[in-house]
Motif scaffolding. Sequence first.
Motif, PDB file in Angstrom:
ATOM      1  N   ARG A  81      11.766 -15.477  11.636  1.00  0.00           N
ATOM      2  CA  ARG A  81      12.595 -14.432  12.242  1.00  0.00           C
ATOM      3  C   ARG A  81      13.937 -15.050  12.588  1.00  0.00           C
ATOM      4  O   ARG A  81      14.060 -16.259  12.771  1.00  0.00           O
ATOM      5  N   GLU A  82      14.936 -14.186  12.667  1.00  0.00           N
ATOM      6  CA  GLU A  82      16.301 -14.646  12.904  1.00  0.00           C
ATOM      7  C   GLU A  82      16.924 -13.766  13.974  1.00  0.00           C
ATOM      8  O   GLU A  82      16.682 -12.565  14.007  1.00  0.00           O
ATOM      9  N   ARG A  83      17.719 -14.395  14.832  1.00  0.00           N
ATOM     10  CA  ARG A  83      18.413 -13.618  15.853  1.00  0.00           C
ATOM     11  C   ARG A  83      19.816 -14.175  16.037  1.00  0.00           C
ATOM     12  O   ARG A  83      20.055 -15.368  15.850  1.00  0.00           O
ATOM     13  N   GLU A 132      20.034 -18.100  15.086  1.00  0.00           N
ATOM     14  CA  GLU A 132      18.906 -19.010  15.259  1.00  0.00           C
ATOM     15  C   GLU A 132      17.791 -18.530  14.350  1.00  0.00           C
ATOM     16  O   GLU A 132      17.430 -17.352  14.373  1.00  0.00           O
ATOM     17  N   SER A 133      17.272 -19.425  13.539  1.00  0.00           N
ATOM     18  CA  SER A 133      16.184 -19.107  12.628  1.00  0.00           C
ATOM     19  C   SER A 133      14.930 -19.835  13.104  1.00  0.00           C
ATOM     20  O   SER A 133      14.948 -21.046  13.297  1.00  0.00           O
ATOM     21  N   SER A 148       2.443 -24.672  13.195  1.00  0.00           N
ATOM     22  CA  SER A 148       3.677 -25.456  13.265  1.00  0.00           C
ATOM     23  C   SER A 148       4.853 -24.508  13.338  1.00  0.00           C
ATOM     24  O   SER A 148       4.838 -23.414  12.758  1.00  0.00           O
ATOM     25  N   ARG A 149       5.858 -24.935  14.065  1.00  0.00           N
ATOM     26  CA  ARG A 149       7.024 -24.079  14.318  1.00  0.00           C
ATOM     27  C   ARG A 149       8.274 -24.948  14.343  1.00  0.00           C
ATOM     28  O   ARG A 149       8.250 -26.052  14.878  1.00  0.00           O
ATOM     29  N   ASP A 150       9.347 -24.452  13.763  1.00  0.00           N
ATOM     30  CA  ASP A 150      10.620 -25.154  13.863  1.00  0.00           C
ATOM     31  C   ASP A 150      11.739 -24.150  14.097  1.00  0.00           C
ATOM     32  O   ASP A 150      11.622 -22.979  13.747  1.00  0.00           O
ATOM     33  N   ILE A 151      12.791 -24.634  14.727  1.00  0.00           N
ATOM     34  CA  ILE A 151      13.941 -23.801  15.054  1.00  0.00           C
ATOM     35  C   ILE A 151      15.182 -24.456  14.475  1.00  0.00           C
ATOM     36  O   ILE A 151      15.387 -25.659  14.630  1.00  0.00           O
ATOM     37  N   ARG A 152      15.988 -23.640  13.804  1.00  0.00           N
ATOM     38  CA  ARG A 152      17.257 -24.120  13.246  1.00  0.00           C
ATOM     39  C   ARG A 152      18.373 -23.198  13.732  1.00  0.00           C
ATOM     40  O   ARG A 152      18.190 -21.990  13.782  1.00  0.00           O
ATOM     41  N   ARG A 153      19.491 -23.804  14.107  1.00  0.00           N
ATOM     42  CA  ARG A 153      20.642 -23.031  14.553  1.00  0.00           C
ATOM     43  C   ARG A 153      21.796 -23.246  13.589  1.00  0.00           C
ATOM     44  O   ARG A 153      22.096 -24.369  13.210  1.00  0.00           O
ATOM     45  N   PHE A 154      22.414 -22.122  13.216  1.00  0.00           N
ATOM     46  CA  PHE A 154      23.539 -22.135  12.284  1.00  0.00           C
ATOM     47  C   PHE A 154      24.772 -21.605  13.005  1.00  0.00           C
ATOM     48  O   PHE A 154      24.669 -20.667  13.795  1.00  0.00           O
ATOM     49  N   ARG A 161      23.629 -26.562  12.289  1.00  0.00           N
ATOM     50  CA  ARG A 161      24.137 -27.371  13.394  1.00  0.00           C
ATOM     51  C   ARG A 161      23.037 -28.052  14.189  1.00  0.00           C
ATOM     52  O   ARG A 161      23.237 -29.124  14.720  1.00  0.00           O
ATOM     53  N   GLU A 162      21.878 -27.433  14.303  1.00  0.00           N
ATOM     54  CA  GLU A 162      20.762 -28.023  15.034  1.00  0.00           C
ATOM     55  C   GLU A 162      19.473 -27.687  14.298  1.00  0.00           C
ATOM     56  O   GLU A 162      19.328 -26.611  13.757  1.00  0.00           O
ATOM     57  N   SER A 163      18.548 -28.616  14.326  1.00  0.00           N
ATOM     58  CA  SER A 163      17.237 -28.394  13.737  1.00  0.00           C
ATOM     59  C   SER A 163      16.234 -29.220  14.521  1.00  0.00           C
ATOM     60  O   SER A 163      16.467 -30.397  14.770  1.00  0.00           O
TER      61      SER A 163
END
Length: 188
Positions: A81-83, A132-133, A148-154, A161-163
């Motif tokens: 999901r993306e927000r 944020e993905s 398992s879960r990961d968060i990436r910010r664009f 920019r962040e993972s």
Amino acid sequence: MKPRQIKSRPMMLVLLLALAGCQTTPDRLPRAEPAPAPSCYFPTQGVAGEEVLRQSVALLEQWEFELDNTDTALGLISASRERELIGYYDPYDGDYGSGVRVFGGLGLGLGHRSSIGLGLGFGGGIGQRPVESERVSVLVHNDHVRVSRDIRRFDHLRDLRESRSASDDDFCRRFQSALPAFDTGSRL
């Protein structure tokens, strides 16, 4: 002057070899950091794997995730999901000032006719927001469930920019307790 050049070349070669010796290879392969919480790996408690997968799909859709991949033969589900991140400060955005990338150039052509050209263009990012993905994978194998879960910010230009790994205790406990087969009375 030639004797000086001859002496500087071996010295330059020694310097290059010394710098080449400073390069090293990693001592280990990349791994998830921080490590997944122990609560992200739990037994199925006698519930059939297909049922755990079905309930996981329903739960992820309820939490507004979109299914990316499913493979029931492997016991694997992948969803994301993306927000939009309103007010997100990107500490790395100083390189671009206001967030507008400018491309341009000046050309001078002399041929059959003389011409002068000026090109100026604006890159992407105007009117876009950082996002944020969040990705979640569920694997049911050998009577156990692994989440398992990961968060990436664009940023607003869609540059990563962040993972980070986000397989934390809070998320995995909420996920497990929200599955009807593992219901302990608490909900998200």
